[in-house]
Each structure stands twice: as C-alpha cells, then as structure tokens.
Design a protein around this motif. Structure first.
Motif, mmCIF file in Angstrom:
data_model
loop_
_atom_site.group_PDB
_atom_site.id
_atom_site.type_symbol
_atom_site.label_atom_id
_atom_site.label_comp_id
_atom_site.label_asym_id
_atom_site.label_seq_id
_atom_site.Cartn_x
_atom_site.Cartn_y
_atom_site.Cartn_z
ATOM 1 N N THR A 149 0.819 -1.213 0.000
ATOM 2 C CA THR A 149 0.000 0.000 0.000
ATOM 3 C C THR A 149 0.857 1.268 0.000
ATOM 4 O O THR A 149 1.949 1.291 0.570
ATOM 5 N N SER A 150 0.319 2.318 -0.632
ATOM 6 C CA SER A 150 0.941 3.640 -0.563
ATOM 7 C C SER A 150 0.047 4.617 0.187
ATOM 8 O O SER A 150 0.245 5.832 0.105
ATOM 9 N N ALA A 151 -0.956 4.091 0.927
ATOM 10 C CA ALA A 151 -1.859 4.944 1.697
ATOM 11 C C ALA A 151 -1.102 5.663 2.809
ATOM 12 O O ALA A 151 -0.037 5.217 3.254
ATOM 13 N N ARG A 152 -1.687 6.758 3.275
ATOM 14 C CA ARG A 152 -1.078 7.519 4.363
ATOM 15 C C ARG A 152 -1.652 7.120 5.726
ATOM 16 O O ARG A 152 -0.911 6.944 6.677
ATOM 17 N N PHE A 153 -2.986 7.009 5.813
ATOM 18 C CA PHE A 153 -3.645 6.736 7.096
ATOM 19 C C PHE A 153 -4.242 5.340 7.114
ATOM 20 O O PHE A 153 -4.836 4.892 6.122
ATOM 21 N N MET A 154 -4.140 4.665 8.261
ATOM 22 C CA MET A 154 -4.833 3.403 8.496
ATOM 23 C C MET A 154 -5.775 3.585 9.672
ATOM 24 O O MET A 154 -5.357 3.926 10.780
ATOM 25 N N HIS A 155 -7.076 3.373 9.412
ATOM 26 C CA HIS A 155 -8.126 3.497 10.420
ATOM 27 C C HIS A 155 -8.586 2.091 10.763
ATOM 28 O O HIS A 155 -8.964 1.318 9.876
ATOM 29 N N LEU A 156 -8.590 1.737 12.071
ATOM 30 C CA LEU A 156 -8.798 0.357 12.505
ATOM 31 C C LEU A 156 -9.870 0.270 13.578
ATOM 32 O O LEU A 156 -9.962 1.127 14.447
ATOM 33 N N GLY A 157 -10.677 -0.778 13.571
ATOM 34 C CA GLY A 157 -11.663 -1.047 14.609
ATOM 35 C C GLY A 157 -12.392 -2.355 14.307
ATOM 36 O O GLY A 157 -12.318 -2.867 13.194
ATOM 37 N N LEU A 158 -13.107 -2.973 15.228
ATOM 38 C CA LEU A 158 -13.504 -2.439 16.541
ATOM 39 C C LEU A 158 -13.064 -3.397 17.641
ATOM 40 O O LEU A 158 -13.554 -4.537 17.686
ATOM 41 N N PRO A 159 -12.141 -3.003 18.505
ATOM 42 C CA PRO A 159 -11.798 -3.852 19.645
ATOM 43 C C PRO A 159 -13.025 -4.110 20.520
ATOM 44 O O PRO A 159 -13.815 -3.208 20.792
ATOM 45 N N GLY A 160 -13.173 -5.362 20.939
ATOM 46 C CA GLY A 160 -14.283 -5.721 21.824
ATOM 47 C C GLY A 160 -15.291 -6.649 21.199
ATOM 48 O O GLY A 160 -16.054 -7.307 21.917
ATOM 49 N N ILE A 161 -15.299 -6.737 19.843
ATOM 50 C CA ILE A 161 -16.267 -7.626 19.200
ATOM 51 C C ILE A 161 -15.600 -8.586 18.210
ATOM 52 O O ILE A 161 -16.269 -9.176 17.372
ATOM 53 N N HIS A 162 -14.291 -8.732 18.305
ATOM 54 C CA HIS A 162 -13.544 -9.674 17.466
ATOM 55 C C HIS A 162 -12.696 -10.550 18.389
ATOM 56 O O HIS A 162 -11.550 -10.188 18.711
ATOM 57 N N PRO A 163 -13.229 -11.684 18.834
ATOM 58 C CA PRO A 163 -12.542 -12.473 19.864
ATOM 59 C C PRO A 163 -11.096 -12.843 19.551
ATOM 60 O O PRO A 163 -10.245 -12.808 20.449
ATOM 61 N N THR A 164 -10.768 -13.183 18.311
ATOM 62 C CA THR A 164 -9.373 -13.534 17.996
ATOM 63 C C THR A 164 -8.483 -12.305 18.079
ATOM 64 O O THR A 164 -7.381 -12.355 18.642
ATOM 65 N N PRO A 209 -4.520 -12.230 23.167
ATOM 66 C CA PRO A 209 -3.079 -12.086 22.911
ATOM 67 C C PRO A 209 -2.688 -12.729 21.581
ATOM 68 O O PRO A 209 -3.274 -13.744 21.166
ATOM 69 N N TRP A 210 -1.691 -12.123 20.907
ATOM 70 C CA TRP A 210 -1.280 -12.614 19.591
ATOM 71 C C TRP A 210 0.236 -12.568 19.471
ATOM 72 O O TRP A 210 0.843 -11.511 19.432
ATOM 73 N N LYS A 211 0.853 -13.720 19.460
ATOM 74 C CA LYS A 211 2.285 -13.871 19.185
ATOM 75 C C LYS A 211 3.143 -12.889 19.988
ATOM 76 O O LYS A 211 3.980 -12.168 19.437
ATOM 77 N N GLY A 212 2.924 -12.864 21.268
ATOM 78 C CA GLY A 212 3.720 -12.031 22.165
ATOM 79 C C GLY A 212 3.184 -10.640 22.383
ATOM 80 O O GLY A 212 3.682 -9.916 23.256
ATOM 81 N N ASP A 213 2.187 -10.210 21.607
ATOM 82 C CA ASP A 213 1.573 -8.897 21.804
ATOM 83 C C ASP A 213 0.354 -9.020 22.715
ATOM 84 O O ASP A 213 -0.253 -10.092 22.818
ATOM 85 N N ALA A 214 -0.019 -7.894 23.337
ATOM 86 C CA ALA A 214 -1.145 -7.900 24.272
ATOM 87 C C ALA A 214 -2.426 -8.337 23.604
ATOM 88 O O ALA A 214 -3.282 -8.988 24.215
ATOM 89 N N ASN A 215 -2.599 -7.976 22.332
ATOM 90 C CA ASN A 215 -3.758 -8.424 21.564
ATOM 91 C C ASN A 215 -3.457 -8.245 20.074
ATOM 92 O O ASN A 215 -2.420 -7.678 19.693
ATOM 93 N N GLY A 216 -4.372 -8.745 19.244
ATOM 94 C CA GLY A 216 -4.162 -8.658 17.807
ATOM 95 C C GLY A 216 -4.197 -7.245 17.263
ATOM 96 O O GLY A 216 -3.586 -6.958 16.225
#
Length: 338
Positions: free
Chosen positions: A135-150, A154-161
C-alpha cells in the motif's frame, strides 16, 4: 500528499451488514416492540469510514480490509464496496461462519440506537488478514476492539491482535488511528491502553475518553468539555499520539502533544432533518481525518467532521447522507453552529 509521498486511506477491521430499523421506543423485557422501515447497509469502521471518505472526495484512493462470509450478506457487502469505488482486494471471504450482521434499532422517542449483533466471521478476523506490504496509503483506520474475539486475545507475544496490526501498519510507514466500541470501561481499558503506544491519532467520544482516563466526563448526562480536555491530555501522556480528538453532541475538542488545543461547536441540525444517528461518529471521523490528510488547520478539520456527521443524520443508513466535502460544508454553514 504527505512529505513521505503517501496518499489515501486504508480502513480495516469490522465489516458487517447493518439491518437498520425504526421503533417507537425501546420495549421492556418480555413485551412487544414494533419495528418498520428496514434498510440494509454496510456497517463497521472498515466500511463506514472508507465509504464516507470516498463520498467526501471520490478522487482519493481508499482501501479496505475485512472478512465476510460466503453468503448473501457477504455478497451484498462486497457489492457495496465495489459500488463505493473502494479498493477491496483484502476484503476476504470465509466459508467457516456467516457474515457478521447487526440489527440496528433507532428509537423515535429517545433518538438513541441499540445494536444487537451476530458476530459470525468477526470472531475469526486475525492479524493474518492484514497486509500492508504494497500500500501507498497515508492513514490506516482500525476497529472495533471488543467484538472480534481472535483480535481481542493475545497474539504472538503482543497484548492483543490490535497491537500486532497497529505495529505492522506503522512499520510499513502508515499513520494509525483506532476506533472504539461501546463495551464496559474495564474491558475498554484492557484492550485499548496497550494500543496507545502504536497510534498516531485517537478519535473518540466523550464517554470513551472518560472510560479510558477513568475520569467523569459526562456528569448528569451532559458533556464536561474541560474534563474531556484533561482526559485527552492524560491519554497523550500514556501513548504515542500527536493528537487526541473527542467529539460529543455539542461539539468537539482536539488536544495536541505540542500543548495546543482547539474547540469547535457542532452543527445546529434542524430536528426535522434528523432521521437516525447510526454512522454519525464514523462520518465525523471521516471528515476530521480528511482535513488532516489535506493538511487543513485543526479548526477547519473539526468543522468538516461536524458537517459530515450532520449530513449523516439525514438518513438511516450509516453512509447514505454523506456527500462531497464542499456540499457538506455548504449544508452545515446554512444550518449554522450550535
């Protein structure tokens, strides 16, 4: 275009089919409520912000990342992405579960919305569905924590995905923003606080910033703007963001790491122009982030956020009311400020 040559947006995470209905008032348990006016539209930040940005400025490249089921609802969402002109190569189809659907009821008595979701494939979304290598995009907008169980786990050493995806996005040169979901304050803090070190901006509402900062920001049901400002500053201290923006019915305030702040009152939308609030928060974020992308002053970006949200209120669907940014501003200026 940013100094690093990046241009455009990626919106990733929740894609769901919203089944929007009106009801007179929310019924008590063990009783009957009557709904009418069914409209099916795409929902979730990976849909709403992406479509809103394209509606504000059809010339801007917008990508989306999400997961839908191999069913009629999933096909409707893919068709909606195509109709909107989104780059949807990473809108993946799974045969393991149905498409995430949400029954969205708007009370005519209170003006409040209530969402009841069947998560379906939302439970399967993981960091492996996100690829930022081309990608050559500038902004990445992400959501929604709380309704995606995976993603929430925790994911591969991180607190969550979510942390894993944000780290990958920033590593690829993207600026990151996170959208929140209405869950309990304790759960919200547990999911979001680990993400703050990997965010460039945070755009939330008055209740969400209060929950994150453990401050009372909406006493007796009315927003305390000064409390929101303090809560925003507290979040800046805990994260890497260069700004935090808090929106609420009466206006919005932005606080920056450099110590500046900006407050802009919202649009004085006529009551008879309001059909439903579903998607208004996404529209605000789209307008505000578009202003940031175009390097507008903070006050102008906030006003476009309000203008887009005001236009969104005119329809039951999450994105149908948003128009090109100049027209949004013309409508908002005609209605005036609160």
């Amino acid at each position: 275009m940013a100094a690093n040559g990046r241009h455009g947006f990626i919106a990733g995470g929740t894609w769901c089919l919203d089944r929007n209905r009106k009801i007179n008032a929310w019924p008590r348990e063990d009783s009957v409520g009557i709904a009418w006016g069914l409209e099916e539209r795409g929902g979730g930040p990976a849909c709403n912000l992406a479509v809103d940005i394209k509606r504000l400025d059809p010339s801007i490249p917008v990508e989306t990342i999400g997961l839908v089921g191999d069913d009629e609802a999933g096909r409707k969402l893919i068709a909606e992405a195509e109709k909107a002109g989104l780059i949807h190569d990473q809108m993946q189809v799974s045969g393991e579960a149905p498409t995430h659907t949400t029954e969205a009821f708007v009370s005519q008595e209170s003006g409040q919305r209530t969402h009841i979701s069947d998560l379906g494939v939302a439970a399967l979304l993981s960091p492996e569905h996100f690829d930022f290598s081309t990608t050559s995009a500038r902004f990445m907008h992400l959501g929604l924590p709380g309704i995606h169980p995976t993603m929430d786990a925790p994911w591969k050493g991180d607190a969550n995905g979510w942390v894993s995806v944000l780290k990958a996005a920033r590593g690829a040169g993207l600026e990151t923003n996170l959208e929140l979901c209405t869950v309990t304050p304790e759960r919200l803090r547990g999911l979001i606080l680990p993400c703050l070190a990997h965010l460039d901006t945070l755009i939330v509402n008055d209740s969400e910033i209060g929950a994150l900062a453990q401050m009372e920001t909406v006493p007796t049901g009315r927003t305390d703007v000064e409390a929101c400002r303090r809560a925003g500053l507290a979040m800046l201290d805990q994260g890497a963001m260069h700004l935090v923006t808090i929106h609420f019915p009466e206006g919005a305030i932005t606080v920056t790491r450099e110590g500046s702040s900006a407050y802009v009152a919202s649009v004085n939308v006529p009551k008879d122009a309001i059909v439903g609030p579903n998607g208004a928060g996404d529209a605000f974020a789209a307008g505000f982030m578009y202003g940031l992308h175009e390097q507008w002053p903070l006050e102008d970006s906030l006003w476009l956020g309000h203008a887009a949200a005001a236009c969104s209120l005119r329809t039951a669907g999450t994105t149908d009311g948003v128009v090109r940014w100049r027209e949004c501003l013309d409508i908002a200026n005609a209605w005036g400020r609160r």
